[in-house]
Write an enzyme that holds these catalytic residues in place. Structure first.
Site, mmCIF file in Angstrom:
data_model
loop_
_atom_site.group_PDB
_atom_site.id
_atom_site.type_symbol
_atom_site.label_atom_id
_atom_site.label_comp_id
_atom_site.label_asym_id
_atom_site.label_seq_id
_atom_site.Cartn_x
_atom_site.Cartn_y
_atom_site.Cartn_z
ATOM 1 N N HIS A 29 -8.831 -12.958 99.154
ATOM 2 C CA HIS A 29 -9.996 -12.212 98.679
ATOM 3 C C HIS A 29 -10.021 -12.206 97.151
ATOM 4 C CE1 HIS A 29 -9.082 -10.793 102.723
ATOM 5 N NE2 HIS A 29 -10.346 -10.424 102.849
ATOM 6 N N HIS A 65 -8.046 16.362 127.745
ATOM 7 C CA HIS A 65 -6.893 16.777 126.955
ATOM 8 C C HIS A 65 -5.565 16.349 127.577
ATOM 9 C CE1 HIS A 65 -9.817 19.027 124.757
ATOM 10 N NE2 HIS A 65 -8.940 19.753 124.095
ATOM 11 N N GLU A 69 -6.648 14.803 112.374
ATOM 12 C CA GLU A 69 -5.424 14.203 112.901
ATOM 13 C C GLU A 69 -5.016 12.935 112.149
ATOM 14 O OE1 GLU A 69 -7.338 16.621 116.136
ATOM 15 O OE2 GLU A 69 -8.035 15.048 114.764
ATOM 16 N N HIS A 97 -16.219 -12.404 98.503
ATOM 17 C CA HIS A 97 -15.342 -11.368 99.050
ATOM 18 C C HIS A 97 -14.058 -11.934 99.652
ATOM 19 C CE1 HIS A 97 -14.028 -7.725 101.147
ATOM 20 N NE2 HIS A 97 -13.834 -8.503 102.208
#
Length: 663
Positions: free
Chosen positions: A28, A471, A409, A259
């Protein structure tokens, strides 16, 4: 430094990036070409570092979150004189065994602060790095801990969802020694960023509680002024630097073609001509290289001054700093604290959930391990991660040892990566095991980069009950066990929980998951063995009377089912043994003879776990019996769920009897 000097120094970065990508035929070039001016100003005028001592504790941290632009960082390391990155390593970019892999890896190359590549991870881990600096300064003093974390990020980093979690946490904590340099080039792989995004990033950062400004990313004076202002801010700062991707390339600059692919010989030659860089591949003129090497040495005096201040500190403080920050060793009292706790647990066996047992372990570890930094993703009462009297970290007081990460999280897991990489702390954070799905990208970076963090994952099975299948983790143990260098422990009682915590903290070359129950479990270990029986991943908990005909293997809450089934089978005259397997993958990693001895030779092998079977065939064989989950869970009390899904003593006894009768 004159404008010409700056341009030539920046162009050295551009040229090395172009040449390395061209030779590798992969990489890149666009970001290093576009961000070279930003990096040159930062390194020559602001960044506190000593190239000869890349592990100096009080160095500023530079994190390239846009890891695809790795040649920017490799060029800087080479130019400033980092011993790991020679011109030969630059020429060997992206090749097998090089110290210049496709994306920066901190376990491969000195001078790389953290592994980056997946966009957003550097952004999020940098919050932990900046937080660790503030915590360490509060404990040891700002005269020896006073450095800034700089992050070069891209459009892609800021699109990733984890950036939202990271920015919000950093803004809330007012981490003013965190400065983002945003390479605002307006281009992604698909084309202009306007194809997918029109977020005003400056307004967004301000909404998160940051200072934020826009500048011309090719104007060295504007860059310098913005960094200087950010250094004196009372909040974290964003400097949105408007740049041109592939700066200097005659046809590809400002386009997605710059890129992620080599420029090609003709475009490369045109770029060098436009930049006035009249040198061959990998050639840096002596005066430019000498100027960069001086930059690499300019922090040596600051390093020496720091050492003088450090040596003037009291001996006890110096020793503790050395142990935690420089040598990164665990405290000598860790094993003894676990041993004493095991003796207590055997003398007074508690019938408790392993999440509660984990809290009991932490109560004895916190006093002997001052670097243990606990937290939770807004589940503190459920994860049992905060011990009595443990002070919380706040925006106005960094002397605490408990972090409220919020419902973030992946951000929590990434921040723990940054905390650990910084040095000085052993972070451990909690959520439900099911939500490792949210944290997994950051957990994978921890495993990849050998980062010793601990995940306190409670509510580990259908045993959590009424919250239902959304869950209830059923596939998560198998998924985490499949991850290289990730240790997963699922203890069966309080004694095993203590042993698993010891193993988690003694492991300094990778992360550990502690999968803990919500429901109470029967104490099974009746002796406080001097050794750690969980250390081999599995061990014989109950021996057979005579030659075993049946071996039962289980982890966590299902070990008590195996023990009850063993008693019933033994009562029927069927010699049966029970093997507790707190860590399946650790068991499978044992030397062949030890593994064989633990697994045993019983003709009937049955595994019991309230999760999917995947992975257990390595123990029981493809024809072995498995008592566990074959679907998602359901919403009901835990006992009803175990009966409904057939994870019962009766099911184990029936399976063993059927197998023996068939034989």
């Amino acid at each position: 430094m004159t404008r010409v000097d700056h341009s030539r120094m920046a162009n050295a970065i551009r040229a090395l990036a172009m040449d390395a990508v061209e030779k590798a035929n992969s990489g890149h070039p666009g970001l290093p070409m576009g961000a070279a001016d930003i990096a040159t100003v930062l390194f020559t005028q602001f960044l506190k570092f000593d190239a000869a001592d890349p592990r100096w504790p009080d160095r500023d941290r530079f994190i390239l979150s846009a890891g695809h632009g790795s040649m920017l960082l490799y060029a800087l390391l080479y130019l400033t004189g980092n011993e790991d990155v020679t011109i030969e390593e630059i020429e060997n970019f992206r090749q097998l065994g090089s110290k210049t892999p496709g994306h920066p890896e901190n376990f491969i190359t000195a001078g790389i602060e953290t592994t980056t590549g997946p966009l957003g991870q550097g952004v999020a881990s940098s919050v932990g790095t900046a937080l660790a600096e503030r915590l360490l300064a509060a404990e040891f003093g700002e005269d020896i801990v006073d450095h800034t974390t700089y992050v070069l990020c891209s459009d892609g980093d800021l699109m990733e969802g984890v950036s939202h979690e990271a920015l919000a946490l950093a803004g809330h904590l007012k981490l003013n020694k965190l400065i983002f340099l945003y390479d605002d080039n307006g281009i992604t792989i698909d084309g202009p960023i306007t194809l997918t995004d029109n977020v005003d990033q400056v307004a967004r950062f301000k909404a998160h509680g940051w200072n934020a400004v826009r500048i011309d990313g090719h104007d060295q004076k504007a860059i310098a002024a913005a960094i200087a202002a950010a250094q004196s801010s009372d909040r974290p700062s964003l400097i949105a630097c408007k740049t041109t991707i592939g700066f200097g390339a005659p046809h590809k600059a400002g386009t997605s073609k710059a890129h992620g692919e080599p420029l090609g010989a003709e475009e490369l030659a045109g770029a060098k001509k436009a930049l006035g860089w009249n040198y061959g591949p990998f050639e840096v003129p002596d005066d430019v290289l000498a100027a960069w090497r001086n930059v690499g040495r300019q922090g040596a005096s600051a390093n020496a001054d720091w050492l003088s201040r450090f040596e003037a500190k009291p001996e006890a403080l110096r020793n503790e700093f050395m142990r935690r920050v420089i040598d990164r060793k665990r405290p000598p009292g860790l094993a003894d604290a676990i041993r004493k706790l095991k003796e207590k647990l055997v003398a007074e066996p508690p019938t408790i959930a392993t999440r509660k047992a984990s809290e009991m372990v932490l109560e004895v570890l916190v006093p002997v391990m001052p670097e243990l930094l606990l937290g939770s993703a807004d589940l503190t009462p459920s994860n049992n991660t905060r011990t009595k009297g443990l002070k919380e970290v706040t925006p106005d007081d960094f002397s605490g040892r408990y972090i409220h990460y919020g419902i973030r999280e992946m951000g929590m897991a990434a921040a723990m990566n940054g905390i650990s990489a910084h040095g000085g702390f052993a972070p451990a954070g909690g959520t439900f095991l099911c939500f490792t799905d949210y944290a997994r990208p950051s957990m994978r970076i921890a495993a990849l980069s050998h980062t010793p963090v601990v995940y306190i994952m409670t509510h580990d099975s259908i045993g959590l009950g009424e919250d239902g299948p959304t869950h209830q983790p059923v596939e998560h143990l198998a998924a985490l066990r499949a991850m290289p260098n990730m240790r997963v422990f699922r203890p069966a009682d309080a004694v095993e929980t203590a042993e698993c915590w010891q193993l988690a903290l003694e492991n300094t070359t990778g992360p550990t998951v502690l999968a803990l129950s919500r429901q109470n479990l029967t104490p099974l270990r009746t002796t406080a063995d001097a050794d750690n029986r969980c250390s081999h991943g599995g061990y014989e908990l109950v021996a057979a009377q005579g030659e075993a005909k049946v071996s039962l293997y289980a982890s966590g809450s299902e070990v008590e089912i195996a023990v009850a089934a063993q008693k019933e089978l033994a009562g029927r005259g069927i010699a049966t043994r029970v093997v507790s397997v707190p860590s399946l993958e650790l068991l499978l990693a044992q030397p062949a003879e030890r593994r064989k001895a633990i697994v045993g030779n019983a003709p009937v092998k049955i595994a019991i776990e309230a999760a999917v079977r995947f992975g257990w065939d390595a123990v029981i064989g493809p024809d072995g019996d498995f008592i566990g989950m074959h679907s998602f869970g359901a919403s009901a009390p835990a006992k009803a769920l175990y009966k409904h899904f057939g994870i019962t003593v009766g099911a184990v006894v029936e399976a063993a009897s059927k197998r023996l009768n068939a034989k």
